[in-house]
Design a protein around this motif. Sequence first.
Motif, PDB file in Angstrom:
ATOM      1  N   PRO A 221      53.124  37.920  42.591  1.00 41.35           N
ATOM      2  CA  PRO A 221      52.981  37.353  43.934  1.00 41.35           C
ATOM      3  C   PRO A 221      52.047  36.142  43.900  1.00 41.35           C
ATOM      4  O   PRO A 221      51.119  36.080  43.086  1.00 41.35           O
ATOM      5  CB  PRO A 221      52.374  38.511  44.737  1.00 41.35           C
ATOM      6  CG  PRO A 221      52.808  39.738  44.003  1.00 41.35           C
ATOM      7  CD  PRO A 221      52.803  39.353  42.556  1.00 41.35           C
ATOM      8  N   ARG A 222      52.280  35.197  44.787  1.00 43.62           N
ATOM      9  CA  ARG A 222      51.537  33.938  44.726  1.00 43.62           C
ATOM     10  C   ARG A 222      50.049  34.087  45.008  1.00 43.62           C
ATOM     11  O   ARG A 222      49.256  33.220  44.628  1.00 43.62           O
ATOM     12  CB  ARG A 222      52.166  32.935  45.708  1.00 43.62           C
ATOM     13  CG  ARG A 222      53.584  32.543  45.306  1.00 43.62           C
ATOM     14  CD  ARG A 222      54.168  31.491  46.227  1.00 43.62           C
ATOM     15  NE  ARG A 222      55.521  31.150  45.822  1.00 43.62           N
ATOM     16  CZ  ARG A 222      56.279  30.239  46.423  1.00 43.62           C
ATOM     17  NH1 ARG A 222      55.814  29.579  47.468  1.00 43.62           N
ATOM     18  NH2 ARG A 222      57.513  29.995  45.992  1.00 43.62           N
ATOM     19  N   LEU A 223      49.667  35.164  45.667  1.00 40.99           N
ATOM     20  CA  LEU A 223      48.249  35.388  45.937  1.00 40.99           C
ATOM     21  C   LEU A 223      47.582  36.289  44.899  1.00 40.99           C
ATOM     22  O   LEU A 223      46.413  36.644  45.052  1.00 40.99           O
ATOM     23  CB  LEU A 223      48.074  36.000  47.336  1.00 40.99           C
ATOM     24  CG  LEU A 223      48.458  35.089  48.497  1.00 40.99           C
ATOM     25  CD1 LEU A 223      48.292  35.809  49.830  1.00 40.99           C
ATOM     26  CD2 LEU A 223      47.635  33.805  48.492  1.00 40.99           C
ATOM     27  N   ARG A 224      48.315  36.628  43.838  1.00 46.37           N
ATOM     28  CA  ARG A 224      47.768  37.508  42.806  1.00 46.37           C
ATOM     29  C   ARG A 224      46.496  36.916  42.196  1.00 46.37           C
ATOM     30  O   ARG A 224      46.481  35.791  41.705  1.00 46.37           O
ATOM     31  CB  ARG A 224      48.825  37.728  41.720  1.00 46.37           C
ATOM     32  CG  ARG A 224      48.394  38.561  40.506  1.00 46.37           C
ATOM     33  CD  ARG A 224      48.094  39.994  40.860  1.00 46.37           C
ATOM     34  NE  ARG A 224      49.163  40.661  41.590  1.00 46.37           N
ATOM     35  CZ  ARG A 224      50.204  41.277  41.005  1.00 46.37           C
ATOM     36  NH1 ARG A 224      50.308  41.299  39.694  1.00 46.37           N
ATOM     37  NH2 ARG A 224      51.117  41.876  41.759  1.00 46.37           N
ATOM     38  N   GLY A 225      45.436  37.677  42.242  1.00 42.29           N
ATOM     39  CA  GLY A 225      44.192  37.290  41.594  1.00 42.29           C
ATOM     40  C   GLY A 225      43.218  36.497  42.439  1.00 42.29           C
ATOM     41  O   GLY A 225      42.032  36.398  42.081  1.00 42.29           O
ATOM     42  N   TRP A 226      43.667  35.939  43.581  1.00 41.51           N
ATOM     43  CA  TRP A 226      42.773  35.082  44.354  1.00 41.51           C
ATOM     44  C   TRP A 226      41.641  35.857  45.018  1.00 41.51           C
ATOM     45  O   TRP A 226      40.515  35.347  45.156  1.00 41.51           O
ATOM     46  CB  TRP A 226      43.553  34.294  45.407  1.00 41.51           C
ATOM     47  CG  TRP A 226      44.268  33.105  44.841  1.00 41.51           C
ATOM     48  CD1 TRP A 226      45.622  32.899  44.784  1.00 41.51           C
ATOM     49  CD2 TRP A 226      43.678  31.957  44.224  1.00 41.51           C
ATOM     50  NE1 TRP A 226      45.911  31.699  44.175  1.00 41.51           N
ATOM     51  CE2 TRP A 226      44.734  31.099  43.823  1.00 41.51           C
ATOM     52  CE3 TRP A 226      42.361  31.572  43.967  1.00 41.51           C
ATOM     53  CZ2 TRP A 226      44.502  29.878  43.191  1.00 41.51           C
ATOM     54  CZ3 TRP A 226      42.135  30.356  43.333  1.00 41.51           C
ATOM     55  CH2 TRP A 226      43.191  29.528  42.960  1.00 41.51           C
ATOM     56  N   LEU A 227      41.910  37.090  45.449  1.00 38.36           N
ATOM     57  CA  LEU A 227      40.839  37.890  46.050  1.00 38.36           C
ATOM     58  C   LEU A 227      39.696  38.123  45.069  1.00 38.36           C
ATOM     59  O   LEU A 227      38.522  37.960  45.405  1.00 38.36           O
ATOM     60  CB  LEU A 227      41.397  39.235  46.535  1.00 38.36           C
ATOM     61  CG  LEU A 227      42.212  39.220  47.826  1.00 38.36           C
ATOM     62  CD1 LEU A 227      42.835  40.586  48.061  1.00 38.36           C
ATOM     63  CD2 LEU A 227      41.346  38.819  49.008  1.00 38.36           C
ATOM     64  N   HIS A 228      40.037  38.478  43.854  1.00 38.96           N
ATOM     65  CA  HIS A 228      39.010  38.715  42.847  1.00 38.96           C
ATOM     66  C   HIS A 228      38.369  37.417  42.378  1.00 38.96           C
ATOM     67  O   HIS A 228      37.178  37.396  42.039  1.00 38.96           O
ATOM     68  CB  HIS A 228      39.593  39.503  41.680  1.00 38.96           C
ATOM     69  CG  HIS A 228      39.735  40.968  41.975  1.00 38.96           C
ATOM     70  ND1 HIS A 228      40.105  41.895  41.018  1.00 38.96           N
ATOM     71  CD2 HIS A 228      39.533  41.677  43.116  1.00 38.96           C
ATOM     72  CE1 HIS A 228      40.140  43.102  41.574  1.00 38.96           C
ATOM     73  NE2 HIS A 228      39.809  42.986  42.839  1.00 38.96           N
ATOM     74  N   ALA A 229      39.136  36.330  42.380  1.00 42.46           N
ATOM     75  CA  ALA A 229      38.548  35.033  42.032  1.00 42.46           C
ATOM     76  C   ALA A 229      37.464  34.645  43.032  1.00 42.46           C
ATOM     77  O   ALA A 229      36.402  34.125  42.658  1.00 42.46           O
ATOM     78  CB  ALA A 229      39.639  33.964  41.989  1.00 42.46           C
ATOM     79  N   GLY A 230      37.709  34.918  44.302  1.00 42.97           N
ATOM     80  CA  GLY A 230      36.702  34.632  45.312  1.00 42.97           C
ATOM     81  C   GLY A 230      35.448  35.471  45.172  1.00 42.97           C
ATOM     82  O   GLY A 230      34.355  35.065  45.590  1.00 42.97           O
ATOM     83  N   MET A 231      35.600  36.640  44.561  1.00 39.37           N
ATOM     84  CA  MET A 231      34.452  37.529  44.383  1.00 39.37           C
ATOM     85  C   MET A 231      33.566  37.124  43.211  1.00 39.37           C
ATOM     86  O   MET A 231      32.443  37.622  43.089  1.00 39.37           O
ATOM     87  CB  MET A 231      34.931  38.961  44.184  1.00 39.37           C
ATOM     88  CG  MET A 231      35.510  39.607  45.434  1.00 39.37           C
ATOM     89  SD  MET A 231      34.297  39.736  46.770  1.00 39.37           S
ATOM     90  CE  MET A 231      33.146  40.944  46.083  1.00 39.37           C
ATOM     91  N   VAL A 232      34.033  36.243  42.348  1.00 36.02           N
ATOM     92  CA  VAL A 232      33.232  35.855  41.176  1.00 36.02           C
ATOM     93  C   VAL A 232      31.927  35.187  41.603  1.00 36.02           C
ATOM     94  O   VAL A 232      30.842  35.633  41.208  1.00 36.02           O
ATOM     95  CB  VAL A 232      34.052  34.979  40.218  1.00 36.02           C
ATOM     96  CG1 VAL A 232      33.178  34.475  39.075  1.00 36.02           C
ATOM     97  CG2 VAL A 232      35.243  35.756  39.671  1.00 36.02           C
ATOM     98  N   PRO A 233      31.965  34.106  42.397  1.00 31.09           N
ATOM     99  CA  PRO A 233      30.681  33.539  42.848  1.00 31.09           C
ATOM    100  C   PRO A 233      29.933  34.471  43.797  1.00 31.09           C
ATOM    101  O   PRO A 233      28.692  34.499  43.806  1.00 31.09           O
ATOM    102  CB  PRO A 233      31.090  32.239  43.553  1.00 31.09           C
ATOM    103  CG  PRO A 233      32.509  32.442  43.958  1.00 31.09           C
ATOM    104  CD  PRO A 233      33.104  33.305  42.884  1.00 31.09           C
ATOM    105  N   ALA A 234      30.678  35.251  44.593  1.00 32.02           N
ATOM    106  CA  ALA A 234      30.028  36.160  45.544  1.00 32.02           C
ATOM    107  C   ALA A 234      29.210  37.211  44.819  1.00 32.02           C
ATOM    108  O   ALA A 234      28.073  37.528  45.224  1.00 32.02           O
ATOM    109  CB  ALA A 234      31.080  36.820  46.437  1.00 32.02           C
ATOM    110  N   THR A 235      29.757  37.792  43.752  1.00 34.71           N
ATOM    111  CA  THR A 235      29.017  38.822  43.016  1.00 34.71           C
ATOM    112  C   THR A 235      27.826  38.230  42.268  1.00 34.71           C
ATOM    113  O   THR A 235      26.808  38.900  42.090  1.00 34.71           O
ATOM    114  CB  THR A 235      29.931  39.554  42.015  1.00 34.71           C
ATOM    115  OG1 THR A 235      30.633  38.602  41.206  1.00 34.71           O
ATOM    116  CG2 THR A 235      30.945  40.425  42.745  1.00 34.71           C
TER     117      THR A 235
END
Length: 218
Positions: free
Chosen positions: A13-27
Amino acid sequence: MERAADLVEPIKPRLRGWLHAGMVPATLIAGVVLVCQARTPQAVLACAVYAVTAWLLFATSAVYHRGTWGPLGEALLRRLDHANIFLIIAGTCAPLAVLLLRPEQRSTLLWIVWTGAVAGVVFRVLWVGAPRWLYTPCYLALGWAPVRYLPDFLHTGGAAVVALIVVGGLLYSAGAVVYALQRPDPSPRWFGYHEVFHALTVAAFTAHYTAILLATTH
């Protein structure tokens, strides 16, 4: 054993991985805040371990799911991605044990979860093609290992901390069920079952992080 090329879904899916990518700087930011909030050397170390395991989980997942790496690269990243789940479970227990449990309880819980995490990492690295019905319950069993200490968490940390710990555990468990069943799958082209799983892991991490942050004030 499954071939490496068979371990990856043919169409992401085109949104695959974007949620976790956003969490990289957040974490990364959240981890710094948590470490600065810790009041003792043991708490600083435990919070740093938690922050590192969280960052590894989301960073590895983002790299794995956003890129196209070929059969060997996919197999390697899949191993790391799945192994990191065991590490975040043990990493989450580290500050909870240090901040909320007596020394003898702390030692017991940490031995249990880190022994289980090491065994889980070896299992997923050596048997990347293991069926979901086999390794998903392993995540759940290790994740709920601290449940016997909930009364102690309540006594030391309070109702809000315990509520957040339980909510986070339920969210992680719901994500595991979605991953195992591959349902619901709302939009295979954009936001499929795996994205639902990732959304639940983000929500679960947020609940547990908030619980640990609250626990640093006790």
